[in-house]
Design a protein around this motif. Sequence first.
Motif, PDB file in Angstrom:
ATOM      1  N   ALA A   1      36.914  30.516 -31.679  1.00  0.00           N
ATOM      2  CA  ALA A   1      36.567  31.451 -32.761  1.00  0.00           C
ATOM      3  C   ALA A   1      35.266  32.180 -32.422  1.00  0.00           C
ATOM      4  CB  ALA A   1      36.425  30.684 -34.081  1.00  0.00           C
ATOM      5  N   LEU A   2      34.287  31.426 -31.914  1.00  0.00           N
ATOM      6  CA  LEU A   2      32.994  32.031 -31.569  1.00  0.00           C
ATOM      7  C   LEU A   2      33.145  33.002 -30.398  1.00  0.00           C
ATOM      8  CD1 LEU A   2      30.898  28.769 -31.864  1.00  0.00           C
ATOM      9  CD2 LEU A   2      30.567  30.807 -33.282  1.00  0.00           C
ATOM     10  N   ALA A   3      33.945  32.606 -29.408  1.00  0.00           N
ATOM     11  CA  ALA A   3      34.149  33.468 -28.243  1.00  0.00           C
ATOM     12  C   ALA A   3      34.842  34.766 -28.658  1.00  0.00           C
ATOM     13  CB  ALA A   3      34.972  32.733 -27.186  1.00  0.00           C
ATOM     14  N   LEU A   4      35.839  34.650 -29.529  1.00  0.00           N
ATOM     15  CA  LEU A   4      36.555  35.852 -29.973  1.00  0.00           C
ATOM     16  C   LEU A   4      35.638  36.800 -30.728  1.00  0.00           C
ATOM     17  CD1 LEU A   4      39.961  34.305 -31.046  1.00  0.00           C
ATOM     18  CD2 LEU A   4      39.632  36.154 -29.379  1.00  0.00           C
ATOM     19  N   ARG A   5      34.806  36.230 -31.565  1.00  0.00           N
ATOM     20  CA  ARG A   5      33.871  37.069 -32.326  1.00  0.00           C
ATOM     21  C   ARG A   5      32.918  37.777 -31.355  1.00  0.00           C
ATOM     22  NH1 ARG A   5      35.441  39.239 -35.274  1.00  0.00           N
ATOM     23  NH2 ARG A   5      36.127  37.736 -36.810  1.00  0.00           N
ATOM     24  N   ALA A   6      32.459  37.046 -30.336  1.00  0.00           N
ATOM     25  CA  ALA A   6      31.514  37.633 -29.381  1.00  0.00           C
ATOM     26  C   ALA A   6      32.190  38.677 -28.486  1.00  0.00           C
ATOM     27  CB  ALA A   6      30.898  36.530 -28.521  1.00  0.00           C
ATOM     28  N   LEU A   7      33.435  38.405 -28.090  1.00  0.00           N
ATOM     29  CA  LEU A   7      34.085  39.255 -27.094  1.00  0.00           C
ATOM     30  C   LEU A   7      34.865  40.421 -27.708  1.00  0.00           C
ATOM     31  CD1 LEU A   7      35.518  36.399 -24.835  1.00  0.00           C
ATOM     32  CD2 LEU A   7      33.503  37.792 -24.373  1.00  0.00           C
ATOM     33  N   ALA A   8      35.472  40.168 -28.874  1.00  0.00           N
ATOM     34  CA  ALA A   8      36.356  41.191 -29.446  1.00  0.00           C
ATOM     35  C   ALA A   8      35.796  41.785 -30.735  1.00  0.00           C
ATOM     36  CB  ALA A   8      37.742  40.604 -29.697  1.00  0.00           C
ATOM     37  N   GLU A   9      34.723  41.207 -31.234  1.00  0.00           N
ATOM     38  CA  GLU A   9      34.032  41.688 -32.438  1.00  0.00           C
ATOM     39  C   GLU A   9      35.022  42.093 -33.534  1.00  0.00           C
ATOM     40  OE1 GLU A   9      31.332  44.573 -30.760  1.00  0.00           O
ATOM     41  OE2 GLU A   9      29.945  42.968 -30.194  1.00  0.00           O
ATOM     42  N   ASP A  10      35.029  43.384 -33.921  1.00  0.00           N
ATOM     43  CA  ASP A  10      35.864  43.810 -35.057  1.00  0.00           C
ATOM     44  C   ASP A  10      37.327  44.066 -34.683  1.00  0.00           C
ATOM     45  OD1 ASP A  10      33.595  43.666 -36.495  1.00  0.00           O
ATOM     46  OD2 ASP A  10      33.134  45.811 -36.358  1.00  0.00           O
ATOM     47  N   LEU A  11      37.649  43.882 -33.409  1.00  0.00           N
ATOM     48  CA  LEU A  11      39.039  44.148 -33.013  1.00  0.00           C
ATOM     49  C   LEU A  11      39.985  43.044 -33.503  1.00  0.00           C
ATOM     50  CD1 LEU A  11      38.387  45.241 -29.319  1.00  0.00           C
ATOM     51  CD2 LEU A  11      39.172  46.702 -31.190  1.00  0.00           C
ATOM     52  N   VAL A  12      39.436  41.893 -33.858  1.00  0.00           N
ATOM     53  CA  VAL A  12      40.293  40.779 -34.292  1.00  0.00           C
ATOM     54  C   VAL A  12      39.823  40.224 -35.637  1.00  0.00           C
ATOM     55  CG1 VAL A  12      40.923  39.980 -31.964  1.00  0.00           C
ATOM     56  CG2 VAL A  12      38.866  39.085 -33.043  1.00  0.00           C
ATOM     57  N   SER A  13      40.784  39.699 -36.385  1.00  0.00           N
ATOM     58  CA  SER A  13      40.418  38.844 -37.518  1.00  0.00           C
ATOM     59  C   SER A  13      40.826  37.434 -37.109  1.00  0.00           C
ATOM     60  CB  SER A  13      41.148  39.284 -38.790  1.00  0.00           C
ATOM     61  OG  SER A  13      42.537  39.309 -38.561  1.00  0.00           O
ATOM     62  N   VAL A  14      39.979  36.462 -37.421  1.00  0.00           N
ATOM     63  CA  VAL A  14      40.220  35.087 -36.963  1.00  0.00           C
ATOM     64  C   VAL A  14      40.316  34.146 -38.162  1.00  0.00           C
ATOM     65  CG1 VAL A  14      39.333  33.188 -35.541  1.00  0.00           C
ATOM     66  CG2 VAL A  14      38.932  35.559 -34.832  1.00  0.00           C
ATOM     67  N   GLU A  15      41.385  33.345 -38.168  1.00  0.00           N
ATOM     68  CA  GLU A  15      41.590  32.381 -39.255  1.00  0.00           C
ATOM     69  C   GLU A  15      41.816  31.004 -38.641  1.00  0.00           C
ATOM     70  OE1 GLU A  15      45.234  33.262 -41.336  1.00  0.00           O
ATOM     71  OE2 GLU A  15      44.968  31.647 -42.815  1.00  0.00           O
ATOM     72  N   LEU A  16      41.085  30.011 -39.124  1.00  0.00           N
ATOM     73  CA  LEU A  16      41.306  28.633 -38.668  1.00  0.00           C
ATOM     74  C   LEU A  16      42.111  27.887 -39.714  1.00  0.00           C
ATOM     75  CD1 LEU A  16      38.877  29.253 -36.696  1.00  0.00           C
ATOM     76  CD2 LEU A  16      38.279  26.845 -36.946  1.00  0.00           C
ATOM     77  N   VAL A  17      43.121  27.146 -39.275  1.00  0.00           N
ATOM     78  CA  VAL A  17      43.857  26.294 -40.213  1.00  0.00           C
ATOM     79  C   VAL A  17      43.771  24.857 -39.701  1.00  0.00           C
ATOM     80  CG1 VAL A  17      46.067  26.853 -39.069  1.00  0.00           C
ATOM     81  CG2 VAL A  17      46.084  25.850 -41.353  1.00  0.00           C
ATOM     82  N   ALA A  18      43.271  23.950 -40.547  1.00  0.00           N
ATOM     83  CA  ALA A  18      43.104  22.551 -40.122  1.00  0.00           C
ATOM     84  C   ALA A  18      43.220  21.635 -41.335  1.00  0.00           C
ATOM     85  CB  ALA A  18      41.755  22.363 -39.438  1.00  0.00           C
ATOM     86  N   PRO A  19      43.696  20.406 -41.102  1.00  0.00           N
ATOM     87  CA  PRO A  19      43.899  19.506 -42.243  1.00  0.00           C
ATOM     88  C   PRO A  19      42.607  18.892 -42.784  1.00  0.00           C
ATOM     89  CG  PRO A  19      44.601  18.449 -40.199  1.00  0.00           C
ATOM     90  CD  PRO A  19      44.198  19.854 -39.852  1.00  0.00           C
ATOM     91  N   GLU A  20      41.613  18.715 -41.905  1.00  0.00           N
ATOM     92  CA  GLU A  20      40.367  18.073 -42.348  1.00  0.00           C
ATOM     93  C   GLU A  20      39.327  19.135 -42.659  1.00  0.00           C
ATOM     94  OE1 GLU A  20      38.541  14.906 -40.086  1.00  0.00           O
ATOM     95  OE2 GLU A  20      40.468  14.532 -39.129  1.00  0.00           O
TER      96      GLU A  20
ATOM     97  N   ALA B   1      38.790  30.603 -21.852  1.00  0.00           N
ATOM     98  CA  ALA B   1      39.791  31.331 -21.063  1.00  0.00           C
ATOM     99  C   ALA B   1      40.837  31.963 -21.985  1.00  0.00           C
ATOM    100  CB  ALA B   1      40.457  30.395 -20.057  1.00  0.00           C
ATOM    101  N   ALA B   2      41.291  31.193 -22.972  1.00  0.00           N
ATOM    102  CA  ALA B   2      42.300  31.723 -23.907  1.00  0.00           C
ATOM    103  C   ALA B   2      41.697  32.871 -24.718  1.00  0.00           C
ATOM    104  CB  ALA B   2      42.793  30.610 -24.828  1.00  0.00           C
ATOM    105  N   ALA B   3      40.461  32.685 -25.184  1.00  0.00           N
ATOM    106  CA  ALA B   3      39.817  33.716 -26.013  1.00  0.00           C
ATOM    107  C   ALA B   3      39.657  35.010 -25.223  1.00  0.00           C
ATOM    108  CB  ALA B   3      38.461  33.225 -26.512  1.00  0.00           C
ATOM    109  N   GLU B   4      39.337  34.897 -23.946  1.00  0.00           N
ATOM    110  CA  GLU B   4      39.181  36.117 -23.143  1.00  0.00           C
ATOM    111  C   GLU B   4      40.506  36.856 -23.006  1.00  0.00           C
ATOM    112  OE1 GLU B   4      37.039  35.691 -19.454  1.00  0.00           O
ATOM    113  OE2 GLU B   4      35.436  34.533 -20.422  1.00  0.00           O
ATOM    114  N   THR B   5      41.582  36.100 -22.749  1.00  0.00           N
ATOM    115  CA  THR B   5      42.897  36.740 -22.621  1.00  0.00           C
ATOM    116  C   THR B   5      43.291  37.403 -23.939  1.00  0.00           C
ATOM    117  OG1 THR B   5      43.481  34.929 -21.137  1.00  0.00           O
ATOM    118  CG2 THR B   5      45.280  36.350 -21.847  1.00  0.00           C
ATOM    119  N   ILE B   6      43.025  36.704 -25.041  1.00  0.00           N
ATOM    120  CA  ILE B   6      43.392  37.252 -26.359  1.00  0.00           C
ATOM    121  C   ILE B   6      42.538  38.482 -26.673  1.00  0.00           C
ATOM    122  CG2 ILE B   6      43.459  36.772 -28.849  1.00  0.00           C
ATOM    123  CD1 ILE B   6      43.911  33.762 -28.065  1.00  0.00           C
ATOM    124  N   ALA B   7      41.248  38.405 -26.377  1.00  0.00           N
ATOM    125  CA  ALA B   7      40.357  39.534 -26.658  1.00  0.00           C
ATOM    126  C   ALA B   7      40.812  40.764 -25.863  1.00  0.00           C
ATOM    127  CB  ALA B   7      38.918  39.162 -26.306  1.00  0.00           C
TER     128      ALA B   7
END
Length: 548
Positions: A22-41, A299-305
């Motif tokens: 999430a942090l990498a995406l925000r740094a690399l893609a800034e406003d180009l992406v919206s990021v949502e985390l889904v987790a049980p805890e 690595a995944a965040a860079e590919t996605i960005a």
Amino acid sequence: MARQPSFHVLIAGGGVAALEAALALRALAEDLVSVELVAPEPEFWYRPLAVAEPFGLGEVRHFELADLTAAAGATFTPGALTAVDVDKRLAHTSVGSSLSYDVLLVASGAAPTPAVAGALTFRGPADTEKVRKLLDELARGEVRRIAFAVPWGAVWSLPIYELAFMTANYVAERELESVELALVTPEDEPLQLFGRAGSDAVRELLDERGIELHPGASAVEFVGGELRLVPDGRIAAERVVALPRLRGSRIDGLPQTVDGFLPVGPDGLVHGLVDVFAAGDITSFPVKQGGIATQQADAAAETIAAAAGADLTPEPFRPVLRGLLLTGRRPRYLRHEIAGGAGDVSAASPEPLWWPPAKIVGRYLAPFLGSIAGVDSPVEAPSGAAAVPVKVEIGPDAIERLKPLPLDLARDNQGENAATVGEVMSTDPLLVAPEDTLGEVAEKMRDRDTGSALVADYGRLIGILTSRDLLRAFAGRVHPSEARVREWMTAEPVAVPGSTSVDDAVTVMTEYGIHHLPVVENERPVGMLGLRQATRSARERTGIGLGL
Ligand SMILES: Cc1cc2nc3c(=O)[nH]c(=O)nc-3n(C[C@H](O)[C@H](O)[C@H](O)COP(=O)(O)OP(=O)(O)OC[C@H]3O[C@@H](n4cnc5c(N)ncnc54)[C@H](O)[C@@H]3O)c2cc1C
């Protein structure tokens, strides 16, 4: 992946890999992406210091996920990912919601399961109290012999060494008499993953602290005051503390290994899929470690960005291990690059080789957590810190070498008369393609009256589909002519060569809880061994039932 006006990245998980991504995406893609985390805890647990907690040397920190995600420019949705519809790009959760995404990144970690029957399994913070009680018993003289065990399949063995060293220090500080500590590991050398220099340093420490080392052995059962080892041996103990075996939880609609892990490429894409990535312990990369998890997430965040339109060239995952061994006195820093056949490039020193000396070194996560917790990470490496930079990509060979062998299959102790898998297997297994639909395969399985099909891609075995997978898919109401084998198969199946003894094959099937064992030669499927077929053959030969 086509660029969307609003590119929505859904990250399943709320741990190390999820936050780093999430942090990498925000740094690399800034406003180009919206990021949502889904987790049980609702909390993020920083677990590495769990081993120090029972000794009063460290504390496990946890943070509210909603606060962390907000600070990381993402949103948080409660729920566990249970199923994915890759065609509709929908993620289904345990709380009944269906979340849409442009790209899904699965970072749901792995669950620890007991691996040594009768032992105290140390999974992390949840077991702090049990270890504390054990230390109290030690202090009162009620327990004198403790064995620490790494089970087969656990490649990241560092926490058990930490526990053993800190117990030795606990004993020394209290001047407890006649205490015997032992450490059992399937590794040929202690902390083998860190290379020769690391192993030598740890061996020296073990000697120094009087911890008896039993390398090349897997602990399987603690009963009647004895810890049973394979391939052979027993050691006397009053208590055994063991690491767990890790398993990924089942996510319908994604290809997972028999242990529930997702096979990924160096860009983090799940094999055979185009919009689903994975990072961290849930992937089939054999080393389950926080630093590795953040590198996969990056690595995944860079590919996605890049797919979202960011101006960057994604760097593939290139694993570098970093570890901090808590000896209870002075931290010992270790580093080893897993170099594909490049020789030993490791170094160990009582001085830090890495800086900042964070336990989980995530490019974005470490400074982020530091600022949230109000701790500034030092940025300058101390002078004199020696490190050997080696720029070698991890190749398939290196991964293959790291993959844990089920028990000690390489051993040659079956005798000349042992029946081999090649002699008793079925030689004409049903072969299907990853693109086949489940409906097509179900028909073929019915026609051949068989409960399993081997999935081959360009002749290479990549999966197995059983009637149980079909049942799971149809129970999940997938359409037989839409759902594909690649989404529902067990990926990277456990397989053996025909020369394996039937006894070993039965052991593998029992340990993994599988009924169908593919037989391969040079990665090509040549046969199939069923559990019933194997046990019948073994029984006919020996006249007795088989155990481990
Ligand atoms: C005792 C102990 C000591 C360790 N010491 C070290 C160390 O010194 N250094 C080091 O680098 N590593 C260490 N590790 C390993 C490290 O903690 C893990 O490798 C790392 O946390 C993996 O990150 P992850 O994001 O893949 O999984 P996790 O950090 O485990 O996070 C998984 C997340 O996914 C969530 N989740 C679970 N199921 C689902 C689902 N179905 N859908 C959505 N979300 C889900 C969980 O709630 C959690 O938020 C240690 C681990 C333990 C247990």
